[in-house]
Design a protein around this motif. Structure first.
Motif, PDB file in Angstrom:
ATOM      1  N   ALA A 147      33.477  43.233  58.473  1.00 22.81           N
ATOM      2  CA  ALA A 147      32.850  42.441  59.530  1.00 22.81           C
ATOM      3  C   ALA A 147      32.724  43.324  60.767  1.00 22.81           C
ATOM      4  CB  ALA A 147      33.701  41.213  59.842  1.00 22.81           C
TER       5      ALA A 147
ATOM      6  N   LYS B 102      38.866  27.018  63.894  1.00 19.15           N
ATOM      7  CA  LYS B 102      37.657  27.760  63.519  1.00 19.15           C
ATOM      8  C   LYS B 102      37.496  27.785  62.011  1.00 19.15           C
ATOM      9  CE  LYS B 102      37.499  30.791  67.556  1.00 19.15           C
ATOM     10  NZ  LYS B 102      37.363  32.200  68.020  1.00 19.15           N
ATOM     11  N   GLU B 103      36.284  28.101  61.579  1.00 16.32           N
ATOM     12  CA  GLU B 103      36.023  28.209  60.160  1.00 16.32           C
ATOM     13  C   GLU B 103      36.544  29.546  59.635  1.00 16.32           C
ATOM     14  OE1 GLU B 103      31.970  25.476  59.810  1.00 16.32           O
ATOM     15  OE2 GLU B 103      31.908  27.611  59.346  1.00 16.32           O
ATOM     16  N   ARG B 104      36.805  29.556  58.345  1.00 12.56           N
ATOM     17  CA  ARG B 104      37.227  30.800  57.710  1.00 12.56           C
ATOM     18  C   ARG B 104      36.096  31.817  57.797  1.00 12.56           C
ATOM     19  NH1 ARG B 104      39.310  29.875  51.862  1.00 12.56           N
ATOM     20  NH2 ARG B 104      37.122  29.247  51.609  1.00 12.56           N
ATOM     21  N   GLU B 105      36.442  33.063  58.077  1.00 13.31           N
ATOM     22  CA  GLU B 105      35.420  34.098  58.204  1.00 13.31           C
ATOM     23  C   GLU B 105      35.788  35.330  57.386  1.00 13.31           C
ATOM     24  OE1 GLU B 105      35.010  35.445  62.233  1.00 13.31           O
ATOM     25  OE2 GLU B 105      37.044  36.230  62.351  1.00 13.31           O
ATOM     26  N   PHE B 106      34.778  36.028  56.981  1.00 14.66           N
ATOM     27  CA  PHE B 106      34.930  37.256  56.211  1.00 14.66           C
ATOM     28  C   PHE B 106      35.501  38.362  57.089  1.00 14.66           C
ATOM     29  CE2 PHE B 106      34.032  40.771  53.536  1.00 14.66           C
ATOM     30  CZ  PHE B 106      33.405  41.734  54.309  1.00 14.66           C
TER      31      PHE B 106
ATOM     32  N   THR C 144      30.747  39.495  50.386  1.00  9.84           N
ATOM     33  CA  THR C 144      31.165  39.185  51.751  1.00  9.84           C
ATOM     34  C   THR C 144      31.247  37.685  52.011  1.00  9.84           C
ATOM     35  OG1 THR C 144      28.895  39.243  52.574  1.00  9.84           O
ATOM     36  CG2 THR C 144      30.108  41.327  52.580  1.00  9.84           C
ATOM     37  N   THR C 145      30.959  36.881  51.000  1.00  6.94           N
ATOM     38  CA  THR C 145      30.984  35.433  51.191  1.00  6.94           C
ATOM     39  C   THR C 145      32.102  34.806  50.369  1.00  6.94           C
ATOM     40  OG1 THR C 145      29.499  34.892  49.362  1.00  6.94           O
ATOM     41  CG2 THR C 145      28.482  35.488  51.455  1.00  6.94           C
ATOM     42  N   SER C 146      32.621  33.704  50.863  1.00  7.76           N
ATOM     43  CA  SER C 146      33.703  33.031  50.152  1.00  7.76           C
ATOM     44  C   SER C 146      33.249  32.496  48.797  1.00  7.76           C
ATOM     45  CB  SER C 146      34.263  31.896  51.006  1.00  7.76           C
ATOM     46  OG  SER C 146      33.248  30.960  51.319  1.00  7.76           O
TER      47      SER C 146
ATOM     48  N   PHE D 211      39.805  37.489  54.096  1.00  9.21           N
ATOM     49  CA  PHE D 211      39.192  36.546  55.020  1.00  9.21           C
ATOM     50  C   PHE D 211      40.261  36.106  56.017  1.00  9.21           C
ATOM     51  CE2 PHE D 211      35.085  35.521  52.983  1.00  9.21           C
ATOM     52  CZ  PHE D 211      35.260  36.195  51.779  1.00  9.21           C
TER      53      PHE D 211
ATOM     54  N   GLN E 112      41.246  32.858  59.108  1.00 10.48           N
ATOM     55  CA  GLN E 112      40.901  31.585  59.729  1.00 10.48           C
ATOM     56  C   GLN E 112      41.806  31.359  60.936  1.00 10.48           C
ATOM     57  OE1 GLN E 112      40.962  28.151  57.149  1.00 10.48           O
ATOM     58  NE2 GLN E 112      39.622  27.016  58.523  1.00 10.48           N
TER      59      GLN E 112
ATOM     60  N   SER F 285      33.321  42.716  63.710  1.00 14.03           N
ATOM     61  CA  SER F 285      34.418  42.514  64.658  1.00 14.03           C
ATOM     62  C   SER F 285      35.639  43.375  64.351  1.00 14.03           C
ATOM     63  CB  SER F 285      34.823  41.039  64.682  1.00 14.03           C
ATOM     64  OG  SER F 285      35.215  40.620  63.390  1.00 14.03           O
TER      65      SER F 285
END
Length: 129
Positions: free
Chosen positions: A60, A42-46, A111-113, A36, A38, A62
């Protein structure tokens, strides 16, 4: 249990870095692992995840086509190869692992925290334009 990331640094846009995450305290050979990130404000992202067998990965949108996640279960280590880096990839990168005691199929990933219980301290990646 400890996860220790390394390999971050400053790189120019278009460059590459390879992050490593070494796990200790118990084996994660039969657990999915994830990366992940961050960015400031911004929020933490996968970013990416890999099944315990290494046969299934997910990214992801991106980073798809630029990043590659892999693992070496014998070394209890997971990697993130980052190519064609962009300034928007600048962030602290964290690896994550789930708590033990659960059976995971060889193709399972998350894929989620919420799918992870252990987190490293993070390694900073800065991509200059």
């Amino acid at each position: 249990v400890q996860l220790v990331e390394s390999g971050g640094g400053l790189v120019q846009a278009g460059g590459s870095l390879r992050l490593s995450c070494a796990a200790s305290g118990r084996t994660f050979s039969y657990c999915p692992m994830g990366w992940f990130r961050q960015a400031p404000g911004k929020e933490r992202e996968f970013v990416a995840t890999i099944s315990w067998s290494g046969g299934t990965t997910y990214y992801a949108d991106s980073v798809k086509g630029r990043f590659t996640i892999s693992r070496d279960n014998a070394r209890n280590t997971v990697y993130l190869q980052m190519n064609s880096l962009k300034p928007e990839d600048t962030a602290a990168y964290y690896c994550a692992a789930p708590r033990g005691g659960t059976y995971y199929s060889s193709t399972y990933y998350s894929t989620t925290s919420k799918g992870y219980d252990y987190w490293g301290q993070g390694t900073q990646v800065i991509v200059s334009s």
